[in-house]
Design a protein around this motif. Structure first.
Motif: not given
Length: 441
Positions: A59-63, A168-172, A179-180
Motif C-alpha cells: 500500500g505504501i510502496a504503491g503511493m 521501498l517507495n523512496r527507492l522507486g 515490489t512485483r
C-alpha cells in the motif's frame, strides 16, 4: 452455473443452524466442539502477520502514483483519513451507547482462553487500569524483526512494514522487481487465506455449537443485537454523514444511489466490493467526474477509504470487550481508534479479510484475547454484504467530492446522468485503470 450449495454463505448458514441445534439438543457434545473452532482460529492467526505486513508494504510502496498527481492525491488521502476516523469514532460511540455485548456470560472463558495474553495486556496498564504509554510505545519497537513475526506481535510487525514500505517507495523504480515479487507473494498468501476460509463452515459450526452448548440459546440474542447495531450504524452513516457531505457540495445522495443501484446489487450478490470496481470507475466518469480523478480515487479508496469495514471493526471490538467483561477506559478506546486507523488499511484482498483485520487489531492491543473472534464466526458472513456496500458507496462519494473540489467535475454531464440521459458506457483501456489493493469485506 455454480450450484447453490457450493456457495460459502449457504454453507456457513447451514453450519450455523446445525451448530445451534447440536448446542441446544446436546449441550455436552456442543461444549466439547470448542477445539474445532480453536483450530480454525489458529489457521487465521497463522496468516495475520504476513498478510498485514505485505498489505501495508505494498500500500505504501504503491503511493508513488499519488505523489505524481500532487494535490489531488494528498487531498484524497486527507479525506480518507478524516472520514474513516469519523466512521471508527461513530462505531465505538454507538457500541458504547447500545451495549450489544452486554449479557454474554463469557468471563470464565475469557480467563481460560489465554492467560499469557492477559499477562501481556497487564504490562501496558497501571493499577488504575489506565494505559501505560511509555511501556506501550517502547514495546512497539522490536529488538528482533524475526521475533516480532514469530510471536505474532502485530504492532511491531506494523512498524517494520511502514518503514519497509517507505524505504521501498523512496527507492522507486530500481526496486520495482522486488515490489512485483512482494505482490506475487501477497497473491499467494491471499490464496492460502482463500483455502483456509473454505473451512469457515466447520469453524462456524464448532464455534456456534460450543457457544450454545456452554452458555445456552440466549447467547444468540446479543449476536442478533450486534448485527442490528452494525446495520443501523452503517445506514445512519450513509444517510446522515455521507448525505451531509454531498449536500455541502450541492450533490444529492438519492440521485447518486439510484445511479449506482446496479453496482450495489452486484456487491450484494457477491459480498465483494471488488466485483464493482471497473463499473464504479466508469459510472463515476459518466456521473461527471474526470477520468483521471475517478481512476485514481476509486482504486486508492479500496485500500484507504473503507467506511463500512471501519464501522464493523470498531463495533465488533467493543462488542467483544463487553461480551468478555473486559472494561476499556477512555484512553484505551482512543488507542483502539488509533490502531484501527492503521489496521483497517489492511482490510484488502478476499473474503475473510475483514476477519483477519479484526484478529490483528486484537493481537495488537493485547487487551481482548484473539480467540474471542470465534464468537463472531456465526454472524460475520451476515455483515459482509453491509460492509462491502458501505465501502462502495463511500468510495463513490469520495470521488465526487474530490472531483468537485478540484474543478474536475462536469455539471452538465451530472445533470444528464441523474435525469436518465447518461452518456454511453465508454470502453476503458486496461492501462487506464490502476491496479489497487482490493477489499472484499
Amino acid at each position: 452455473m455454480k450450484r447453490w450449495y457450493s456457495n460459502l454463505t449457504v454453507q456457513v448458514l447451514t453450519a450455523i443452524a446445525l451448530g445451534v441445534l447440536v448446542g441446544a439438543l446436546f449441550p455436552r457434545l456442543g461444549a466439547g466442539l470448542k477445539p474445532v473452532a480453536d483450530t480454525f482460529i489458529n489457521l487465521i492467526k497463522m496468516l495475520i502477520a504476513p498478510i498485514i505486513f505485505l498489505t501495508v508494504v505494498l500500500g505504501i510502496a504503491g503511493m508513488g502514483s499519488l505523489k505524481k498527481v500532487g494535490r489531488v492525491g494528498g487531498k484524497a488521502l486527507l479525506y480518507f483519513e478524516i472520514v474513516t476516523t469519523l466512521a471508527l469514532a461513530i462505531g465505538i460511540g454507538v457500541a458504547n451507547l447500545t451495549q450489544p455485548g452486554a449479557g454474554v456470560q463469557a468471563t470464565a472463558q475469557a480467563v481460560l482462553l489465554d492467560s499469557k495474553k492477559t499477562e501481556e495486556a497487564a504490562k501496558f496498564t497501571d493499577k488504575a487500569g489506565e494505559m501505560n504509554w511509555v511501556e506501550f510505545f517502547t514495546h512497539i519497537v522490536p529488538d528482533n524483526v524475526v521475533g516480532a513475526f514469530a510471536q505474532g506481535d502485530i504492532l511491531q510487525v506494523l512498524l517494520f512494514a511502514v518503514l519497509f514500505g517507505l524505504a521501498l517507495n523512496r527507492l522507486g523504480e530500481p526496486l520495482a522487481p522486488l515490489t512485483r515479487t512482494l505482490e506475487r507473494l501477497s497473491a499467494v498468501m491471499f490464496q492460502v487465506l482463500g483455502l483456509v476460509m473454505k473451512l469457515a463452515p466447520l469453524g462456524a459450526f464448532g464455534g456456534m455449537a460450543f457457544t450454545i452448548g456452554k452458555y445456552g440459546i440466549a447467547t444468540l440474542l446479543p449476536l442478533g443485537k450486534l448485527m442490528l447495531v452494525v446495520y443501523v450504524t452503517m445506514f445512519l452513516f450513509i444517510f446522515v454523514v455521507l448525505n451531509l457531505i454531498l449536500r455541502y457540495y450541492k450533490l444529492r445522495l438519492g440521485a447518486y444511489l439510484s445511479f449506482i443501484k446496479e453496482e450495489i446489487l452486484l456487491v450484494l450478490g457477491t459480498s465483494s466490493s471488488e466485483s464493482a470496481l471497473p463499473r464504479m470507475i466508469d459510472k463515476l466518469e459518466r456521473l461527471g467526474c474526470s477520468r483521471s480523478v475517478a481512476g485514481l480515487v476509486i482504486p486508492t479508496g479500496y485500500s484507504f477509504n473503507l467506511d463500512g469495514t471501519s464501522i464493523y471493526l470498531s463495533v465488533a471490538v467493543i462488542f467483544l470487550a463487553q461480551a468478555f467483561n473486559i472494561p476499556l477506559t477512555f484512553t484505551q478506546q482512543l488507542t483502539l481508534i488509533g490502531i484501527l486507523i492503521v489496521t483497517s488499511k489492511g482490510a484488502a484482498g478476499v473474503t475473510g479479510s475483514g476477519f483477519i483485520v479484526l484478529a490483528s487489531t486484537l493481537a495488537a492491543t493485547k487487551t481482548i484475547p484473539v480467540e474471542s473472534v470465534a464468537l463472531l464466526l456465526g454472524v460475520d458472513r451476515f455483515m459482509s454484504e453491509a460492509r462491502a456496500i458501505t465501502n462502495v458507496i463511500g468510495n463513490g462519494v469520495a470521488t465526487l467530492v474530490i472531483a468537485k473540489s478540484e474543478g474536475e467535475f462536469d455539471e452538465a454531464r451530472y445533470q444528464a446522468a441523474i435525469a436518465g440521459h447518461a452518456v454511453p458506457v465508454t470502453q476503458m483501456a486496461p492501462a487506464a485503470v490502476p491496479q489497487p489493493l482490493l477489499e472484499s469485506h
